[in-house]
Design an enzyme around this catalytic site. Sequence first.
Site, PDB file in Angstrom:
ATOM      1  N   MET A  66       2.549  42.180  50.582  1.00  0.00           N
ATOM      2  CA  MET A  66       1.725  41.150  51.232  1.00  0.00           C
ATOM      3  C   MET A  66       2.040  39.849  50.502  1.00  0.00           C
ATOM      4  O   MET A  66       1.217  39.293  49.770  1.00  0.00           O
ATOM      5  CB  MET A  66       0.240  41.534  51.137  1.00  0.00           C
ATOM      6  CG  MET A  66      -0.107  42.725  52.034  1.00  0.00           C
ATOM      7  SD  MET A  66      -1.643  43.548  51.589  1.00  0.00           S
ATOM      8  CE  MET A  66      -1.029  44.695  50.356  1.00  0.00           C
ATOM      9  N   ASP A 114      -3.256  51.883  57.548  1.00  0.00           N
ATOM     10  CA  ASP A 114      -3.728  51.376  56.251  1.00  0.00           C
ATOM     11  C   ASP A 114      -5.010  50.575  56.442  1.00  0.00           C
ATOM     12  O   ASP A 114      -4.999  49.531  57.095  1.00  0.00           O
ATOM     13  CB  ASP A 114      -2.627  50.500  55.638  1.00  0.00           C
ATOM     14  CG  ASP A 114      -2.951  49.995  54.227  1.00  0.00           C
ATOM     15  OD1 ASP A 114      -4.005  50.361  53.674  1.00  0.00           O
ATOM     16  OD2 ASP A 114      -2.121  49.228  53.695  1.00  0.00           O
ATOM     17  N   MET A 150       0.107  41.819  46.328  1.00  0.00           N
ATOM     18  CA  MET A 150      -0.540  40.633  46.913  1.00  0.00           C
ATOM     19  C   MET A 150      -0.256  39.421  46.048  1.00  0.00           C
ATOM     20  O   MET A 150      -0.244  39.525  44.816  1.00  0.00           O
ATOM     21  CB  MET A 150      -2.049  40.854  47.007  1.00  0.00           C
ATOM     22  CG  MET A 150      -2.429  42.102  47.787  1.00  0.00           C
ATOM     23  SD  MET A 150      -4.208  42.220  47.964  1.00  0.00           S
ATOM     24  CE  MET A 150      -4.364  43.870  48.679  1.00  0.00           C
ATOM     25  N   HIS A 178       0.992  54.645  47.447  1.00  0.00           N
ATOM     26  CA  HIS A 178       1.002  53.365  48.174  1.00  0.00           C
ATOM     27  C   HIS A 178       0.688  52.243  47.186  1.00  0.00           C
ATOM     28  O   HIS A 178      -0.332  52.271  46.495  1.00  0.00           O
ATOM     29  CB  HIS A 178      -0.034  53.410  49.304  1.00  0.00           C
ATOM     30  CG  HIS A 178      -0.023  52.203  50.183  1.00  0.00           C
ATOM     31  ND1 HIS A 178       0.889  52.030  51.200  1.00  0.00           N
ATOM     32  CD2 HIS A 178      -0.819  51.110  50.216  1.00  0.00           C
ATOM     33  CE1 HIS A 178       0.654  50.888  51.825  1.00  0.00           C
ATOM     34  NE2 HIS A 178      -0.380  50.295  51.238  1.00  0.00           N
ATOM     35  N   GLY A 217      -9.493  51.409  55.589  1.00  0.00           N
ATOM     36  CA  GLY A 217     -10.712  52.052  56.087  1.00  0.00           C
ATOM     37  C   GLY A 217     -10.530  53.499  56.513  1.00  0.00           C
ATOM     38  O   GLY A 217     -11.351  54.029  57.259  1.00  0.00           O
ATOM     39  N   SER A 238      -3.771  54.637  47.927  1.00  0.00           N
ATOM     40  CA  SER A 238      -3.473  53.252  47.534  1.00  0.00           C
ATOM     41  C   SER A 238      -4.035  53.008  46.149  1.00  0.00           C
ATOM     42  O   SER A 238      -5.252  53.087  45.938  1.00  0.00           O
ATOM     43  CB  SER A 238      -4.104  52.272  48.517  1.00  0.00           C
ATOM     44  OG  SER A 238      -4.178  51.000  47.905  1.00  0.00           O
TER      45      SER A 238
HETATM   46  C1  DX5 Z   1      -5.380  46.234  52.022  1.00  0.00           C
HETATM   47  C2  DX5 Z   1      -4.377  47.192  51.448  1.00  0.00           C
HETATM   48  C3  DX5 Z   1      -4.768  48.625  51.520  1.00  0.00           C
HETATM   49  C4  DX5 Z   1      -6.023  48.960  50.754  1.00  0.00           C
HETATM   50  C5  DX5 Z   1      -6.740  49.983  51.557  1.00  0.00           C
HETATM   51  O1  DX5 Z   1      -4.805  44.985  52.148  1.00  0.00           O
HETATM   52  O2  DX5 Z   1      -3.137  47.066  52.136  1.00  0.00           O
HETATM   53  O3  DX5 Z   1      -3.702  49.485  51.162  1.00  0.00           O
HETATM   54  O4  DX5 Z   1      -5.806  49.469  49.466  1.00  0.00           O
HETATM   55  O5  DX5 Z   1      -7.956  50.271  50.960  1.00  0.00           O
HETATM   56  P1  DX5 Z   1      -9.073  51.170  51.652  1.00  0.00           P
HETATM   57  O6  DX5 Z   1      -8.461  52.519  51.898  1.00  0.00           O
HETATM   58  O7  DX5 Z   1     -10.162  51.172  50.654  1.00  0.00           O
HETATM   59  O8  DX5 Z   1      -9.440  50.477  52.954  1.00  0.00           O
HETATM   60 ZN    ZN Z   2      -1.553  48.589  51.775  1.00  0.00          ZN
END
Ligand code: DX5
Ligand code: ZN
Length: 220
Positions: A68, A175, A37, A33, A177, A8
């Site tokens: 999102m 997606d 937002m 990815h 953590g 991401s």
């Molecule tokens: C959160 C995003 C994820 C984010 C994940 O809203 O959709 O794609 O980048 O980040 P990590 O892998 O750090 O949890």
């Molecule tokens: Zn994401």
Amino acid sequence: MNYRIAPSILSANFAKLGEEVQNVVAAGADIIHFDVMDNHYVPNLTIGPLVCEAIRPLVQVPIDVHLMVKPVDRIVPDFAKAGANIISFHPEASEHIDRTIALIKEQGCKAGLVFNPGTSLHYLDHVLDKLDLVLIMSVNPGFGGQSFIAEALNKLRVARQKIDASGRDIWLEVDGGVKIDNIAEIARAGADTFVAGSAIFGAKDYQTTINTMRAELAKQ
Ligand code: DX5
Ligand code: ZN
């Protein structure tokens, strides 16, 4: 099992995004990815179609756009024109889920539906046969670097059963953590496509991190 790793770019260095995207693909990323937002559907603001268009010529791998945003439909053609390969959206953000899926496909992209930690999988009941990807959020959307919510493992198992029962080639993406130390357990729950932001871009060596993730997945 054909596992895919999808860094991401939310956790990339935006001051040198082109270089970051090329480096992470050179390090073995299967997919980029791309988190969009809008400071409305989620409390954060990121990147749009212009940035997608700018990185598109730099890499060959699919660009996986995670919307999102609310509303969804107005922006879908813009991302298709900007070179997105997969476009996913949250059911709560669309008034007409089936119509949005059709719109994404008409634009020549693969369509995905995204499930927040508190969102029921019942939204799959009447549209699964039209989807190319199911995305299970293992954090609440809006930010990178959050901790994996364990209940996502149960949801992945149920989603895996539904996908297998459909007999269709639908990717099951997770997606939030995802790290080296939990990716194997997440794979056992049924995921085949792994988004990882901070775990990859927060590491010094992207290639070592991706290789270690693949080694964990190979233990399955
Ligand atoms: C959160 C995003 C994820 C984010 C994940 O809203 O959709 O794609 O980048 O980040 P990590 O892998 O750090 O949890
Ligand atoms: Zn994401």
